[in-house]
Design an enzyme around this catalytic site. Structure first.
Site, PDB file in Angstrom:
ATOM      1  N   PRO A  10       0.776  -1.229   0.000  1.00  0.00           N
ATOM      2  CA  PRO A  10       0.000   0.000   0.000  1.00  0.00           C
ATOM      3  C   PRO A  10       0.816   1.291   0.000  1.00  0.00           C
ATOM      4  CG  PRO A  10      -0.282  -1.211   2.061  1.00  0.00           C
ATOM      5  CD  PRO A  10       0.445  -2.112   1.115  1.00  0.00           C
ATOM      6  N   ASN A  11       0.302   2.234  -0.757  1.00  0.00           N
ATOM      7  CA  ASN A  11       0.811   3.613  -0.851  1.00  0.00           C
ATOM      8  C   ASN A  11       2.089   3.770  -1.678  1.00  0.00           C
ATOM      9  OD1 ASN A  11      -1.266   4.748   0.901  1.00  0.00           O
ATOM     10  ND2 ASN A  11      -0.235   3.660   2.555  1.00  0.00           N
ATOM     11  N   ARG A  18       4.817  11.201  -2.039  1.00  0.00           N
ATOM     12  CA  ARG A  18       4.597  10.728  -0.668  1.00  0.00           C
ATOM     13  C   ARG A  18       5.850  10.968   0.182  1.00  0.00           C
ATOM     14  NH1 ARG A  18       4.783   4.421   1.280  1.00  0.00           N
ATOM     15  NH2 ARG A  18       4.079   4.828   3.400  1.00  0.00           N
ATOM     16  N   TYR A  23      11.070   9.015   1.426  1.00  0.00           N
ATOM     17  CA  TYR A  23      11.092   8.030   0.325  1.00  0.00           C
ATOM     18  C   TYR A  23      11.753   8.544  -0.954  1.00  0.00           C
ATOM     19  CZ  TYR A  23       7.885   5.606   3.424  1.00  0.00           C
ATOM     20  OH  TYR A  23       7.332   4.984   4.506  1.00  0.00           O
ATOM     21  N   ASN A  74       8.159  -5.601  -1.301  1.00  0.00           N
ATOM     22  CA  ASN A  74       8.091  -4.489  -0.344  1.00  0.00           C
ATOM     23  C   ASN A  74       6.643  -4.449   0.143  1.00  0.00           C
ATOM     24  OD1 ASN A  74       7.979  -2.184   1.135  1.00  0.00           O
ATOM     25  ND2 ASN A  74       9.024  -0.894  -0.375  1.00  0.00           N
ATOM     26  N   ALA A  77       3.297  -1.035   4.691  1.00  0.00           N
ATOM     27  CA  ALA A  77       2.812  -1.140   6.077  1.00  0.00           C
ATOM     28  C   ALA A  77       2.395  -2.563   6.452  1.00  0.00           C
ATOM     29  CB  ALA A  77       1.659  -0.171   6.300  1.00  0.00           C
ATOM     30  N   GLU A  98      12.824  -9.572   1.144  1.00  0.00           N
ATOM     31  CA  GLU A  98      12.081  -8.399   1.636  1.00  0.00           C
ATOM     32  C   GLU A  98      12.882  -7.133   1.329  1.00  0.00           C
ATOM     33  OE1 GLU A  98      11.257  -8.725   5.831  1.00  0.00           O
ATOM     34  OE2 GLU A  98      10.728  -6.600   6.005  1.00  0.00           O
ATOM     35  N   HIS A 100      12.919  -2.648   1.507  1.00  0.00           N
ATOM     36  CA  HIS A 100      12.323  -1.375   1.929  1.00  0.00           C
ATOM     37  C   HIS A 100      13.160  -0.221   1.401  1.00  0.00           C
ATOM     38  CE1 HIS A 100       9.562  -3.394   4.604  1.00  0.00           C
ATOM     39  NE2 HIS A 100      10.577  -4.154   4.988  1.00  0.00           N
ATOM     40  N   ARG A 107      13.241   4.326  12.246  1.00  0.00           N
ATOM     41  CA  ARG A 107      12.033   5.151  12.251  1.00  0.00           C
ATOM     42  C   ARG A 107      11.174   4.845  13.489  1.00  0.00           C
ATOM     43  NH1 ARG A 107       9.320   4.768   6.580  1.00  0.00           N
ATOM     44  NH2 ARG A 107       8.170   6.544   7.452  1.00  0.00           N
TER      45      ARG A 107
HETATM   46  C1  DQA Z   1       8.371   0.917   3.597  1.00  0.00           C
HETATM   47  C2  DQA Z   1       8.513   1.087   5.114  1.00  0.00           C
HETATM   48  C3  DQA Z   1       7.195   0.829   5.817  1.00  0.00           C
HETATM   49  O1  DQA Z   1       7.340   1.027   7.207  1.00  0.00           O
HETATM   50  C4  DQA Z   1       6.133   1.779   5.320  1.00  0.00           C
HETATM   51  O2  DQA Z   1       4.887   1.473   5.896  1.00  0.00           O
HETATM   52  C5  DQA Z   1       6.044   1.837   3.837  1.00  0.00           C
HETATM   53  C6  DQA Z   1       7.258   1.781   3.042  1.00  0.00           C
HETATM   54  C7  DQA Z   1       9.653   1.295   2.847  1.00  0.00           C
HETATM   55  O3  DQA Z   1       9.790   0.896   1.701  1.00  0.00           O
HETATM   56  O4  DQA Z   1      10.502   2.008   3.388  1.00  0.00           O
HETATM   57  O5  DQA Z   1       4.968   2.037   3.281  1.00  0.00           O
HETATM   58  O6  DQA Z   1       8.095  -0.442   3.333  1.00  0.00           O
END
Ligand code: DQA
Length: 145
Positions: A10-11, A18, A23, A74, A77, A98, A100, A107
């Protein structure tokens, strides 16, 4: 060419606008293009996907498990609370990494725990969109094993 699924939660389609201080300014399209281009140099045929929907990411993990497709994921959340996604990932039949963009460990506290970490082959975090390239480089070695 080896097929690889890159799954985004998501997002992440909102990259670029964003929280750019977290990011970066590269867009989701930039990320996709960078992955596809780098993938070619690694002999990977990349299927790059994004969803805001937990059920969809679970369905994609089932697809990867059924077809023995390596995964770079990725989960955004979902990383921090989706046991259903973790259970789906636990069924993986090919390497699963995984990834990120930010470094969740540096964080907020709720980001420090990954439900996925225990079933992934490894994790790469904190290098901006380069995290994906690093993950694909690591994957290249894993698929050769
Ligand atoms: C994320 C880190 C997560 O904590 C966050 O909710 C994201 C992006 C990252 O790529 O840094 O949406 O996965």
């Amino acid at each position: 060419m080896i097929k690889v699924l890159i799954l985004n939660g998501p997002n992440l389609q909102r990259l670029g606008t964003r929280e750019p201080e977290v990011y970066g300014f590269e867009t989701f399209e930039d990320l996709k293009n960078a992955c596809l281009e780098f993938g070619k140099t690694q002999d990977f045929d990349i299927d790059f996907r994004q969803t805001d929907d937990e059920a969809t990411i679970i369905k994609w993990l089932h697809e990867a498990a059924d077809q023995k497709i390596p995964v770079v994921i990725n989960p955004a959340a979902f990383t921090h609370y989706s046991y259903a996604m973790r259970d789906a990932a636990a069924m993986h039949t090919a390497p699963l990494i995984e990834v990120h963009i930010s470094n969740p460990q540096a964080r907020e506290e709720f980001r420090h725990f990954s439900v996925l970490a225990g079933v992934a082959d490894g994790a790469i975090a904190g290098f901006g969109i380069d995290s994906y390239r690093l993950a694909l480089t690591a994957l290249k070695k894993l698929v050769k094993l």
